[in-house]
Design a protein around this motif. Sequence first.
Motif, PDB file in Angstrom:
ATOM      1  N   PRO A   1       0.848  -1.203   0.000  1.00 51.33           N
ATOM      2  CA  PRO A   1       0.000   0.000   0.000  1.00 51.33           C
ATOM      3  C   PRO A   1       0.879   1.247   0.000  1.00 51.33           C
ATOM      4  CG  PRO A   1       0.166  -0.897   2.215  1.00 51.33           C
ATOM      5  CD  PRO A   1       0.919  -1.849   1.323  1.00 51.33           C
ATOM      6  N   VAL A   2       0.314   2.360  -0.370  1.00 54.67           N
ATOM      7  CA  VAL A   2       1.030   3.635  -0.252  1.00 54.67           C
ATOM      8  C   VAL A   2       1.222   3.906   1.247  1.00 54.67           C
ATOM      9  CG1 VAL A   2       0.898   6.108  -0.764  1.00 54.67           C
ATOM     10  CG2 VAL A   2      -0.090   4.450  -2.371  1.00 54.67           C
TER      11      VAL A   2
ATOM     12  N   ASP B   1       1.127   5.288   4.880  1.00 54.94           N
ATOM     13  CA  ASP B   1       0.043   6.050   5.517  1.00 54.94           C
ATOM     14  C   ASP B   1       0.208   7.560   5.429  1.00 54.94           C
ATOM     15  OD1 ASP B   1      -1.555   4.076   6.231  1.00 54.94           O
ATOM     16  OD2 ASP B   1      -0.914   3.955   8.352  1.00 54.94           O
TER      17      ASP B   1
ATOM     18  N   THR C   1      -0.641   8.852   2.017  1.00 54.18           N
ATOM     19  CA  THR C   1      -2.088   8.807   1.731  1.00 54.18           C
ATOM     20  C   THR C   1      -2.796   9.942   2.470  1.00 54.18           C
ATOM     21  OG1 THR C   1      -1.777   6.444   1.909  1.00 54.18           O
ATOM     22  CG2 THR C   1      -4.010   7.175   1.569  1.00 54.18           C
ATOM     23  N   LYS C   2      -2.359  10.164   3.709  1.00 56.65           N
ATOM     24  CA  LYS C   2      -2.997  11.245   4.502  1.00 56.65           C
ATOM     25  C   LYS C   2      -2.783  12.582   3.809  1.00 56.65           C
ATOM     26  CE  LYS C   2      -3.454   9.222   8.991  1.00 56.65           C
ATOM     27  NZ  LYS C   2      -2.351   8.261   9.337  1.00 56.65           N
TER      28      LYS C   2
ATOM     29  N   LEU D   1      -2.469  13.096   0.743  1.00 59.57           N
ATOM     30  CA  LEU D   1      -3.347  13.176  -0.437  1.00 59.57           C
ATOM     31  C   LEU D   1      -4.758  13.588  -0.009  1.00 59.57           C
ATOM     32  CD1 LEU D   1      -3.729  12.780  -3.488  1.00 59.57           C
ATOM     33  CD2 LEU D   1      -4.279  10.394  -3.040  1.00 59.57           C
ATOM     34  N   GLN D   2      -5.203  13.004   1.110  1.00 66.70           N
ATOM     35  CA  GLN D   2      -6.548  13.359   1.608  1.00 66.70           C
ATOM     36  C   GLN D   2      -6.620  14.853   1.919  1.00 66.70           C
ATOM     37  OE1 GLN D   2      -6.813  10.685   4.905  1.00 66.70           O
ATOM     38  NE2 GLN D   2      -7.509   8.976   3.649  1.00 66.70           N
TER      39      GLN D   2
ATOM     40  N   ALA E   1       2.475   3.276  -5.610  1.00 66.98           N
ATOM     41  CA  ALA E   1       1.464   4.192  -6.142  1.00 66.98           C
ATOM     42  C   ALA E   1       1.448   4.247  -7.670  1.00 66.98           C
ATOM     43  CB  ALA E   1       1.686   5.584  -5.557  1.00 66.98           C
TER      44      ALA E   1
ATOM     45  N   TRP F   1      -1.246   6.242  -9.225  1.00 67.73           N
ATOM     46  CA  TRP F   1      -1.278   7.682  -8.977  1.00 67.73           C
ATOM     47  C   TRP F   1      -0.656   8.444 -10.150  1.00 67.73           C
ATOM     48  CZ3 TRP F   1      -0.109   9.466  -3.272  1.00 67.73           C
ATOM     49  CH2 TRP F   1      -1.020   8.841  -2.414  1.00 67.73           C
TER      50      TRP F   1
ATOM     51  N   ALA G   1       0.940  15.378  -2.359  1.00 65.76           N
ATOM     52  CA  ALA G   1       1.186  14.177  -1.550  1.00 65.76           C
ATOM     53  C   ALA G   1       2.602  13.640  -1.782  1.00 65.76           C
ATOM     54  CB  ALA G   1       0.151  13.107  -1.898  1.00 65.76           C
TER      55      ALA G   1
END
Length: 435
Positions: free
Chosen positions: A56-57, A59, A62-63, A65-66, A248, A251, A287
Amino acid sequence: MKQRNLRTDRSPAVNLNLNVRGMRPSATVAINEHSNALIAQGREVFKLGLGQSPFPVPDAVTKELQVNAFQKDYLPVKGLLVLRQAVADYHRRTQGTPFSADDVLIGPGSKELMFLLQLVYYGDLVIPAPAWVSYAPQARIIGRQVRFMSTRREDQWKLMPAQLEALCAPDPERPRIVILNYPSNPTGGTYSSAELKELAAVARKYRVILLSDEIYGELHHKGQHVSLARFYPEGTIVSAGLSKWCGAGGWRLGTFAFPHTLGWLRDAMAAVASETFTSTSAPIQYAAVRAFQGGLDIERYLVHSRRILKHLGRWCAKTLGEAGVQVAKPEGGFYLFPDFEPLRARLEARGIHSGAQLCLQMLDEVGVAMLPGEDFGRPAEELTARLAYVDFDGAKALFASTQVPLEEPLPDTFLDAQCYNCTEAIRRVASWLGE
Ligand code: GLU
């Protein structure tokens, strides 16, 4: 009088640009879509075709990016300044290569940047074979000459300095881009500092542009990747991105770092980019800053990713080797390039005379998806294939690895517990070969 309609009164293919006539979708993309279609029909498929990171990317990325989902404006064509700076710092921190923010170009995947480079630079494309599936088709689309340099299994499929010398010497002034990709897609091998120095010396002598595709650099299994730009700083463009080490791929963010002397190339690429994709996705760029800034959390993520890939890659190579396949122990990334030549007689008795037939039958009879060496520039009759040992849940595997102290080896049970689709696929191939 009846109107002539050029689009409909001839076969539509006639209106295609000559360079793309007969082109099919890229092999890596096609095998993934084909595998998914088979799975949708209810077939069991072990997906060792597309080279997509299983992890996974991280954490923190990802945060970021959010938090940046609201970023909606077009960004500068060369990329967000703070990201270009983070990429330059990253190269300096990890390799000591003195890039500045100004030397960096951001794009929607390094694949697109490679295409732009070939579009703006007038010269031959030189690629060692085997090589990743898209370098040569990109050159053909643009109408550039492609020169393959066939490498040998005995040399671990690496480009030898003498080969580059032999290619350049007869026409020393000819403009060329040589692509070197390591840790390698498709072989999993890499170059030592001594080997890179020798290649750099030949490149310097003939002033070739070296596109060093180091997208798997952070996935060197021992964390010891060395950049070619250390030895040929004035002629090396370093290609990297988020797709492999940061999990990613989807992405779509790639980076090129240029030597100062090649600023004119960077600017020409940016001009074309401004007429095509305008700029890379804004939230992704914000991100990506976090990803390239690194930190302890990202280092920890990488240490465990490498540990799992190293363990799994070695196991796959060993198991195939015991089944009579010739395959080198991988040193980085997540690919193997097995050569089934020692089993040719047995395979020919089953009607298999090429890498493509081998992969078709393997998918059909064992449910294991791989790609033939031919897609990577090898001769069709060669019984080579590329497999990507990525069909497992990377998040679960990462967590499990963190539960085992780093001073200890991963237990024997780890691979079957965490990477079952890969181990099972390899076992099935091995037993199919023995039938
Ligand atoms: N680089 C990956 C591969 O070789 C997939 C992405 C792509 O080819 O565009 O499988």
